[in-house]
Design a protein around this motif. Structure first.
Motif: not given
Length: 111
Positions: A1-14, A36-38, A43-46, A65-67
């Motif tokens: 699939m190649g590299d994946i970029l994850f966008l992470v933001g805080d509330v009201r940060s645009r 889903f990443m969080l 809980e990666r062990s589960r 929010r996974f749904a």
């Protein structure tokens, strides 16, 4: 699939605006907002100890929010079982491959 970029933001940060703008480009795909990443990392062990792939993705289905991603656990499980790797990286790859199935993209972004 190649590299994946994850966008992470805080509330009201645009960050939602940023993801919407990036998604306008035909070569970039951005998922809808999902934690889903969080959930996987917290809980990666589960998830690593799940008895079978179907159970693993059913556990994710009920998470915050996974749904939003609109993915079927049975599709995710079959992708996971076809792969050679297991664990969080393989789960993440299955989720993004399923979400972007049928799209020819140069960059995939998890949001």
């Amino acid at each position: 699939m190649g590299d994946i970029l994850f966008l992470v933001g805080d509330v009201r940060s645009r960050s939602t605006l940023l993801s919407s703008l990036l998604d306008l480009y035909k070569d970039i795909g951005v998922t809808v907002e999902s934690n889903f990443m969080l959930n996987l990392l917290a809980e990666r062990s589960r998830f690593n100890e799940a008895n079978d792939a179907q159970q693993l993705f059913e556990m994710l289905k009920g998470r915050d929010r996974f749904a939003n991603l609109g993915l079927e656990p049975s599709d995710l499980a079959s992708r996971y079982l076809r792969g050679n790797q297991k664990g969080v990286a393989a789960i993440t790859s299955c989720i993004l491959e399923s979400y972007f199935a049928g799209k020819s993209l140069k960059q995939r972004c998890g949001w």
